[in-house]
Enzyme design. Structure first.
Site, PDB file in Angstrom:
ATOM      1  N   GLU A  69       0.817  -1.215   0.000  1.00 48.45           N
ATOM      2  CA  GLU A  69       0.000   0.000   0.000  1.00 48.45           C
ATOM      3  C   GLU A  69       0.856   1.273   0.000  1.00 48.45           C
ATOM      4  O   GLU A  69       0.532   2.260   0.640  1.00 48.45           O
ATOM      5  CB  GLU A  69      -0.933  -0.008   1.215  1.00 48.45           C
ATOM      6  CG  GLU A  69      -1.902  -1.169   1.211  1.00 48.45           C
ATOM      7  CD  GLU A  69      -2.789  -1.225   2.436  1.00 48.45           C
ATOM      8  OE1 GLU A  69      -2.747  -0.283   3.267  1.00 48.45           O
ATOM      9  OE2 GLU A  69      -3.521  -2.222   2.570  1.00 48.45           O
ATOM     10  N   CYS A  70       1.930   1.246  -0.749  1.00 48.23           N
ATOM     11  CA  CYS A  70       2.893   2.356  -0.783  1.00 48.23           C
ATOM     12  C   CYS A  70       2.843   3.020  -2.157  1.00 48.23           C
ATOM     13  O   CYS A  70       2.505   2.380  -3.157  1.00 48.23           O
ATOM     14  CB  CYS A  70       4.288   1.784  -0.512  1.00 48.23           C
ATOM     15  SG  CYS A  70       5.639   2.967  -0.616  1.00 48.23           S
TER      16      CYS A  70
END
Length: 195
Positions: A69-70
């Site tokens: 989730e970066c």
């Protein structure tokens, strides 16, 4: 008498400098001797199987900490592309999911494996989730970040997708920031032996 005192003073200074240089050389030699290699480590992959770094002897290795989730997560695409292109040329990528930065890898090993496969078709080895900094830092990352262990340099994992390059002898040779793309000439030239 002055000449004798001057001669003794010069001799003493020379002797002290010589001893200091010899101590420095001895310390440098010990540091090289004490440097470890990546081959000493066994870890667990995303599927619960033992992964022995000794099985990678003779290969160049790119180690990277990953997160689902970066903003840098799309690097998975480039990582997979260079892995597919160079895996038959004694090159491998080893990914270590980590939740150390902004809680951007919250999932379980099963969820991470599913995410990597469905979104990026990842086929390079992915290890179980670890910590890459702090008191619970994984031993592989202690090796990668401590000069006393890797013989090259001290470093700190700055963010997700920080990269470490390991040569065919299992030695750390380069540390690259998360912003350096997997397809950057620094990495590609290193894989191809141009660096």
């Amino acid at each position: 008498m002055r000449k004798i005192v001057l001669f003794i003073t010069v001799l003493t200074i020379y002797s002290c400098q010589n001893q200091a240089q010899n101590r420095k050389k001895t310390m440098e030699t010990q540091e090289v001797i004490l440097a470890e290699t990546i081959y000493q480590f066994k870890v667990t992959d995303l599927y619960g199987k033992v992964f022995d770094f000794a099985s990678l002897k003779g290969k160049k290795i790119l180690i990277v900490n990953t997160a689902s989730e970066c903003g840098l997560t799309p690097q998975y695409k480039d990582l997979e592309a260079i892995y597919k292109k160079y895996k038959d040329l004694n090159f491998v990528i080893v990914g270590f999911p980590a939740n150390n930065f902004g809680s951007q890898e919250p999932g379980s090993n099963e969820q991470i494996a599913k995410f990597c496969q469905q979104n990026y078709g990842v086929t390079f080895p992915m290890m179980s989730k670890v910590s890459v900094k702090g008191r619970d830092m994984d031993n592989v990352y202690k090796f990668l970040t401590q000069k006393s262990k890797n013989g090259l340099q001290d470093s700190e994992v700055e963010w997700n997708f920080h990269k470490y390059l390991i040569n065919e002898k299992g030695e750390l040779v380069k540390v690259l920031s998360p912003r350096v793309l997997p397809t950057d000439p620094i990495i590609v030239d290193w894989i191809n032996g141009k660096q």
